[in-house]
Design an enzyme around this catalytic site. Structure first.
Site, short mmCIF file in Angstrom:
data_model
loop_
_atom_site.label_atom_id
_atom_site.label_comp_id
_atom_site.label_asym_id
_atom_site.label_seq_id
_atom_site.Cartn_x
_atom_site.Cartn_y
_atom_site.Cartn_z
N CYS A 17 2.60 87.33 22.77
CA CYS A 17 3.08 86.02 23.22
C CYS A 17 4.26 85.57 22.35
CB CYS A 17 1.98 84.98 23.16
SG CYS A 17 0.61 85.30 24.27
N CYS A 49 1.86 90.52 33.97
CA CYS A 49 1.22 90.34 32.66
C CYS A 49 0.66 88.94 32.50
CB CYS A 49 2.19 90.68 31.53
SG CYS A 49 3.40 89.39 31.19
#
Lengths: 398, 128
Positions: B106, B37
């Site tokens: 995030c 990712c």
């Protein structure tokens, strides 16, 4: 703050001379070129001239040029247009061969056609992004009707062996004729990235269809071309008036088309010199990066690549963080890292080249152009060094 | 800047992240994310009497990932473990200000880094 634009592969500014050439076609010579009165005929003169200019530049006939709204539409028209024509009232399953590194306009059109029953083969490139013509040859079967391989890749800049693939397709055509197989096989290439950088000749390349776009060579956005060789039959995507020999309805974007022709004029006169300049500048750029930063890898082919493309992996640094920091220093670049998209998957191009996720996430693309000077490159390298140092200090990767 | 607002908390933390670096003999380490990712976060904690007395981090990732971990380290310092576990990605998001929706992950990853560190600390504690 100094500003350095290094994203010419995404789009270019419109050239002043292009803008000037377009200007009369907005409000003075504004009429619909499909109309019969003198106003319309005056516009048609400009349109016909532009069409001839574009056709000449790629070695085609005027009637083989279809003006579209851009590269993506041209790609869609090439693939869907042929598919719809061939499957019309027929129980036939076309086979399409393309590469795993195409622009989304090709990849996503192929994915769409797959849902409509087409069989699609996605050919993988080698680690430099180069497609092996033999891999295509092996994949061709009796139902193969379209082969679509890009002239040069937009991310890593690798120039594909289109001419060699063209020869293979020509042989298949001959064999089908001998064997009385009337299934057509067409070769299409997306030349959006090469236009204005390297010469394009449809007979030399051996293509039946070819996609161009104006905004990558200092022309306006919203103008594209699909070259369709005489004899290739396709269904239009836009059903409307009789424009473009009934293959693409809608009133002509006359100013845009005039702009494209002018951009081609300029490219034609400057290309050779500009190519050399950009190759030298790019090689200098890479050397300077390597001189000041350790653990840098070049992505894409070392020499079979677009003159203006430099794609590198800077190990330990995530591409988007780098992009953002460069942006703060007034420098515009692009990255194959996932964060730049909403999907979190790194670039399909870098992945198809067999790159590790980390290397793909740490990739950055600099694409230079007409207005890029050596002092711009020096500025970028100077800025790059401390940014990379800082991001590496934050990074847990060794 | 770019897809983030200029002079935002997010850019401030990205440009001058707090508590970056290694820690000598941390009591807990949180490790989340993966190469796939493109975000990898490492969180180091010093814990005394169930209180987080110091926090440091290292992150490989985009501006939002770096800023999220930076904010997180500010948030956890001085908190008891049980209070620290209540820190949500929403809190991190609010501290950073506006960001595009595809960057929310995030902030989640940062919250996960903390949970991972505390979980490992507790496991270690039980085996003592």
């Amino acid at each position: 703050m100094k500003k350095v634009y290094l994203d010419y592969a995404a789009t270019t500014p419109v050239h002043k001379k292009v803008k000037k050439a377009m200007e009369p076609y907005f409000s003075d010579n504004f009429a619909n070129p499909a109309t019969l009165h003198q106003f319309g005929q005056d516009a048609k003169i400009g349109l016909d001239k532009a069409r001839k200019r574009v056709a000449n530049f790629i070695g085609a006939k005027s009637k083989e040029v279809i003006f579209t709204s851009g590269g993506s539409e041209s790609d869609n028209l090439a693939l869907k247009g042929v598919f719809f024509k061939l499957t019309q009232n027929k129980d036939f399953t076309p086979h399409i061969i393309t590469s795993a590194i195409e622009h989304s306009a090709i990849i996503n059109t192929c994915n769409f056609l797959k849902k409509r029953g087409a069989k699609v083969s996605y050919i993988k490139p080698d680690k430099n992004g180069l497609i092996n013509p033999d891999d295509i040859k092996k994949e061709i079967n009796k139902n193969t009707t379209i082969v679509s391989i890009m002239h040069a890749n937009n991310e890593v800049g690798t120039i594909e062996p289109i001419k060699e693939i063209g020869k293979i397709i020509a042989n298949v055509k001959k064999n089908r004729q001998v064997n009385n197989n009337d299934t057509p096989i067409y070769f299409h290439t997306d030349a959006v990235q090469t236009l204005g950088h390297i010469p394009i000749n449809i007979d030399d390349l051996g293509v039946d269809m070819l996609t161009l776009s104006a905004h990558k060579l200092y022309g306006p956005k919203g103008v594209g071309v699909l070259f369709v060789r005489e004899g290739v039959e396709l269904e239009p995507l836009i059903h409307a008036g009789e424009q473009e020999r009934e293959r693409r309805g809608s009133t002509h974007n006359t100013p845009g088309i005039i702009g494209l022709a002018k951009a081609i004029d300029i490219a034609d006169s400057e290309m050779e010199e500009e190519k050399e300049r950009l190759i030298n500048l790019r090689n200098y750029f890479l050397q300077e990066i390597k001189n000041s930063i350790k653990r840098v890898q070049l992505n894409g082919h070392p020499n079979k690549r677009l003159p203006n493309n430099l794609n590198v992996t800077i190990k330990g640094v995530e591409g988007e963080a780098l992009l953002m920091s460069l942006d703060e220093a007034g420098i515009a670049v692009s990255t194959g890292s996932a964060c730049s998209s909403t999907r979190l998957i790194p670039s399909h191009v870098l992945m198809a080249m067999g790159m590790s996720h980390l290397r793909a996430h740490s990739s950055i693309r600099f694409s230079m152009g007409k207005y890029t000077k050596k002092k711009d490159i020096d500025y970028v390298v100077k800025q790059l060094k401390p940014i990379v140092k800082r991001l590496r200090e934050i990074s847990p990767l060794k | 800047m770019g897809c983030f607002s200029e002079n935002s908390k997010l850019m401030e933390h990205f440009n001058n992240p707090h508590n970056v670096g290694d820690m000598e003999n941390p009591d807990a380490i949180g490790h989340v994310g993966n190469a796939q990712c493109g975000d990898i976060m490492e969180l180091y904690l010093k814990i005394e009497n169930e209180i987080i007395v110091d926090a440091k981090f290292k992150t490989f990732g985009c501006a939002a990932a770096i800023a999220s971990t930076s904010v997180l380290t500010d948030l956890v310092k001085g908190k008891s473990l049980s209070k620290a576990l209540n820190i949500s990605n929403k809190e991190i998001k609010e501290m950073l200000g506006k960001m595009p929706a595809h960057k929310y992950h995030c902030t989640m990853l940062a919250a996960d880094a903390l949970k991972d560190a505390i979980k490992k600390y507790k496991e270690k504690d039980e085996t003592k």
